[in-house]
Scaffold this motif. Structure first.
Motif, PDB file in Angstrom:
ATOM      1  N   UNK A 126       0.825  -1.218   0.000  1.00  0.00           N
ATOM      2  CA  UNK A 126       0.000   0.000   0.000  1.00  0.00           C
ATOM      3  C   UNK A 126       0.856   1.263   0.000  1.00  0.00           C
ATOM      4  N   UNK A 127       0.625   2.107  -0.959  1.00  0.00           N
ATOM      5  CA  UNK A 127       1.289   3.407  -1.025  1.00  0.00           C
ATOM      6  C   UNK A 127       0.355   4.439  -0.405  1.00  0.00           C
ATOM      7  N   UNK A 128       0.920   5.326   0.373  1.00  0.00           N
ATOM      8  CA  UNK A 128       0.091   6.304   1.077  1.00  0.00           C
ATOM      9  C   UNK A 128       0.482   7.733   0.705  1.00  0.00           C
ATOM     10  N   UNK A 130       1.636  11.179  -0.357  1.00  0.00           N
ATOM     11  CA  UNK A 130       2.339  11.725  -1.519  1.00  0.00           C
ATOM     12  C   UNK A 130       2.844  10.633  -2.449  1.00  0.00           C
ATOM     13  N   UNK A 131       3.250   9.483  -1.885  1.00  0.00           N
ATOM     14  CA  UNK A 131       3.736   8.393  -2.746  1.00  0.00           C
ATOM     15  C   UNK A 131       2.604   7.850  -3.614  1.00  0.00           C
ATOM     16  N   UNK A 132       1.419   7.709  -3.031  1.00  0.00           N
ATOM     17  CA  UNK A 132       0.277   7.256  -3.828  1.00  0.00           C
ATOM     18  C   UNK A 132      -0.018   8.265  -4.935  1.00  0.00           C
ATOM     19  N   UNK A 133      -0.007   9.539  -4.617  1.00  0.00           N
ATOM     20  CA  UNK A 133      -0.273  10.568  -5.618  1.00  0.00           C
ATOM     21  C   UNK A 133       0.786  10.552  -6.718  1.00  0.00           C
ATOM     22  N   UNK A 134       2.043  10.327  -6.332  1.00  0.00           N
ATOM     23  CA  UNK A 134       3.129  10.247  -7.319  1.00  0.00           C
ATOM     24  C   UNK A 134       2.873   9.116  -8.312  1.00  0.00           C
ATOM     25  N   UNK A 135       2.511   7.944  -7.783  1.00  0.00           N
ATOM     26  CA  UNK A 135       2.310   6.779  -8.643  1.00  0.00           C
ATOM     27  C   UNK A 135       1.040   6.907  -9.477  1.00  0.00           C
ATOM     28  N   UNK A 136      -0.029   7.407  -8.893  1.00  0.00           N
ATOM     29  CA  UNK A 136      -1.249   7.632  -9.675  1.00  0.00           C
ATOM     30  C   UNK A 136      -0.964   8.622 -10.805  1.00  0.00           C
ATOM     31  N   UNK A 182      -3.685  -0.443  -8.732  1.00  0.00           N
ATOM     32  CA  UNK A 182      -4.635  -0.806  -7.675  1.00  0.00           C
ATOM     33  C   UNK A 182      -4.421  -2.259  -7.248  1.00  0.00           C
ATOM     34  N   UNK A 183      -4.161  -3.127  -8.229  1.00  0.00           N
ATOM     35  CA  UNK A 183      -4.065  -4.569  -7.963  1.00  0.00           C
ATOM     36  C   UNK A 183      -2.825  -4.934  -7.161  1.00  0.00           C
ATOM     37  N   UNK A 184      -1.664  -4.352  -7.519  1.00  0.00           N
ATOM     38  CA  UNK A 184      -0.447  -4.766  -6.797  1.00  0.00           C
ATOM     39  C   UNK A 184      -0.234  -4.005  -5.492  1.00  0.00           C
ATOM     40  N   UNK A 185      -0.903  -2.866  -5.341  1.00  0.00           N
ATOM     41  CA  UNK A 185      -0.763  -2.149  -4.068  1.00  0.00           C
ATOM     42  C   UNK A 185      -1.849  -2.545  -3.080  1.00  0.00           C
ATOM     43  N   UNK A 186      -3.105  -2.406  -3.506  1.00  0.00           N
ATOM     44  CA  UNK A 186      -4.235  -2.550  -2.590  1.00  0.00           C
ATOM     45  C   UNK A 186      -5.122  -3.739  -2.912  1.00  0.00           C
ATOM     46  N   UNK A 187      -4.678  -4.564  -3.856  1.00  0.00           N
ATOM     47  CA  UNK A 187      -5.463  -5.738  -4.243  1.00  0.00           C
ATOM     48  C   UNK A 187      -5.387  -6.825  -3.190  1.00  0.00           C
ATOM     49  N   UNK A 188      -5.740  -8.047  -3.590  1.00  0.00           N
ATOM     50  CA  UNK A 188      -5.879  -9.134  -2.626  1.00  0.00           C
ATOM     51  C   UNK A 188      -4.570  -9.419  -1.890  1.00  0.00           C
ATOM     52  N   UNK A 189      -4.680  -9.560  -0.578  1.00  0.00           N
ATOM     53  CA  UNK A 189      -3.562  -9.951   0.284  1.00  0.00           C
ATOM     54  C   UNK A 189      -3.580 -11.473   0.363  1.00  0.00           C
ATOM     55  N   UNK A 190      -2.599 -12.116  -0.267  1.00  0.00           N
ATOM     56  CA  UNK A 190      -2.591 -13.585  -0.346  1.00  0.00           C
ATOM     57  C   UNK A 190      -1.503 -14.198   0.538  1.00  0.00           C
ATOM     58  N   UNK A 191      -0.895 -13.396   1.420  1.00  0.00           N
ATOM     59  CA  UNK A 191       0.279 -13.919   2.131  1.00  0.00           C
ATOM     60  C   UNK A 191      -0.077 -15.043   3.108  1.00  0.00           C
ATOM     61  N   UNK A 192      -1.284 -14.980   3.696  1.00  0.00           N
ATOM     62  CA  UNK A 192      -1.655 -16.041   4.641  1.00  0.00           C
ATOM     63  C   UNK A 192      -1.868 -17.374   3.931  1.00  0.00           C
TER      64      UNK A 192
END
Length: 258
Positions: A126-128, A130-136, A182-192
């Protein structure tokens, strides 16, 4: 999503004819040409590499899709089927690293090993603020893309190097970039679902990468995969295929050749 997806197999290019088979998945801001420097140092006698263009990139620029990690994984599996590869290893650079783990979930008996190059963890990244704004902003704006390349390599590269990376990023569709982001930052969390998976994993991280650097790898990938090991590159940031291609090739093939 598993098995074949509707429509044609996504474009790919095979290098080498060796018995060890490897699928390569590119990063968010460019197509398969982003592996160009690395490819000069690969051993085609020992390995067969398939470099794919994800939907929305390169030769697949106009291929419609949902532009998600799940779709990338399904498409990559379809490429393996097209090649007749029952088993294979997967190299995933950055975003491609998240997709490689989805592929491991979808086809656990077929993925022999994963090599993540500055790879996004299975939890996403998850980018938050200013970093999220930069990437968007980088979805449409080449200046933002240039800043992304600069920031994620520690501000160490000259104008010509940054300009070349920006040119490479032109082989991408803004619609796809936005959805993949959206998919690689905030998409499904599959780590478990992957925690404790015994598949051999090599994680390669550059010390000059402020996001997917060695510390991030130790707190994510190395925690979740019992057979994971970390290789730290002292002369790279986030884009080791461009920054340290010869070293990266040596490390990758040393791991794959065991």
């Amino acid at each position: 999503m598993t098995g074949h997806v509707a429509g044609p197999v996504i474009p790919y290019e095979v290098q080498g004819n060796g018995p060890e088979r490897v699928l390569a998945l590119h990063h968010w801001l460019s197509d398969r040409s982003s592996f160009g420097h690395l490819r000069r140092y690969l051993d085609g006698g020992a390995f067969s590499y398939a470099f794919v263009d994800c939907r929305g990139y390169g030769e697949a620029m106009d291929t419609p899709g949902t532009y998600t990690m799940e779709e990338v994984a399904a498409d990559a599996l379809a490429v393996a089927d097209d090649l007749g590869w029952d088993t294979f290893s997967v190299i995933g650079h950055s975003m491609g690293g998240k997709a490689a783990q989805q592929l491991l979930l979808d086809a656990p008996s077929r993925v022999r090993s994963i090599i993540g190059v500055s790879p996004v963890p299975a939890s996403g990244f998850p980018l938050e603020g200013e970093m999220w704004e930069l990437f968007v902003g980088a979805v449409e704006d080449s200046g933002n893309r240039r800043t992304v390349f600069d920031v994620t390599t520690g501000g160490r590269h000259n104008d010509a190097w940054l300009d070349a990376r920006v040119r490479g990023s032109e082989r991408s569709s803004p619609v796809a970039l936005r959805s993949y982001l959206e998919s690689w930052t905030r998409g499904s969390d599959i780590h478990e679902r992957l925690e404790g998976n015994p598949t051999p994993v090599l994680v390669v991280a550059g010390v000059n990468d402020p996001a997917m650097g060695p510390d991030t790898m130790r707190s994510t990938w190395l925690q979740w995969y019992p057979n994971a090991e970390l290789e730290v590159l002292n002369d790279a940031g986030h884009f080791a295929p461009d920054e340290s291609p010869e070293t990266l090739a040596t490390v990758v093939e040393g791991f794959l050749g065991r």
